[in-house]
Design an enzyme around this catalytic site. Structure first.
Site, PDB file in Angstrom:
ATOM      1  CG  ASP A  14      34.385  47.753  19.191  1.00  0.00           C
ATOM      2  OD1 ASP A  14      34.423  47.764  17.954  1.00  0.00           O
ATOM      3  OD2 ASP A  14      33.508  47.156  19.846  1.00  0.00           O
ATOM      4  CG  ASP A  38      21.491  44.976  20.811  1.00  0.00           C
ATOM      5  OD1 ASP A  38      20.259  45.159  20.887  1.00  0.00           O
ATOM      6  OD2 ASP A  38      22.003  43.859  20.649  1.00  0.00           O
TER       7      ASP A  38
END
Ligand code: APR
Length: 174
Positions: A14, A38
């Site tokens: 991540d 995003d």
């Protein structure tokens, strides 16, 4: 000049957790948040991010803009807007390449030493993954061959398909 693959590393994970000088966000032209990476970046950075983005007046496809990282481990975020993939005949490859160059240029101008990229346009924007990852590594390699900063670039693959693609392309470079 070698293609500098050693300054490019790959990890699966991540991007909001990565401790680098700047992470790249695969944004949309409004810069006001969305889904995918995003959405993850906006959630992790906190509400100040959207306020900072509002002041930027959007971003064109192939371009990039800088904001602080706020609550992220990374102090900076470089927002770029990748092409929506249609049929490969609308200049998508050139626009995607421009995204990588624009982000690298900001990192070099700011003398960032480390920069992390997600696989731009490889999710909601539907770019064929192997082709998009090839463009990414080609543009990054070429930039690093003639620029001392960023010293290192981390490719952050969230899903295994992207990880596989990046890994194969990097192996072929060596
Ligand atoms: N860390 C790293 N990579 C991630 C993360 C994460 N937390 N979450 C998703 N990704 C990966 C996806 O798996 C994909 O490989 O980022 C890559 C890009 O996918 P998207 O986030 O969907 O971005 P993109 O395809 O460029 O589409 C941009 O999606 O989120 C909206 O507002 C954004 O409209 C814009 C569009």
């Amino acid at each position: 000049m070698p293609s500098e693959p050693r300054r490019i590393s790959l990890l699966q994970g991540d991007i909001t957790k990565i401790q680098v000088d700047a992470i790249v966000n695969a944004a949309n032209s409004s810069l006001l948040g969305g889904g995918g990476v995003d959405g993850a970046i906006h959630r992790a950075a906190g509400p100040e991010l959207v306020h900072a983005c509002r002041l930027l007046g959007g971003c064109k496809t192939g371009q990039a803009k800088l904001t602080p990282g706020f609550r992220l481990p990374a102090p900076w975020i470089i927002h770029t807007v990748g092409p929506v993939y249609r049929d490969g005949m609308q200049g998508e490859a050139q626009q995607l390449a421009a995204c990588y160059r624009a982000c690298l240029s900001i990192a070099a101008e700011r003398n960032f030493q480390s920069l992390a990229f997600p696989a731009i346009s490889c999710g909601i924007y539907g770019y064929p993954i192997l082709e998009a990852c090839s463009i990414a590594i080609r543009e990054i390699s070429q930039f690093l061959a003639t620029n001392a900063s960023p010293a290192t670039v981390v490719l952050v693959a969230f899903d295994s398909q992207v990880h596989q693609a990046f890994s194969q392309i990097l192996q072929d470079l060596d």
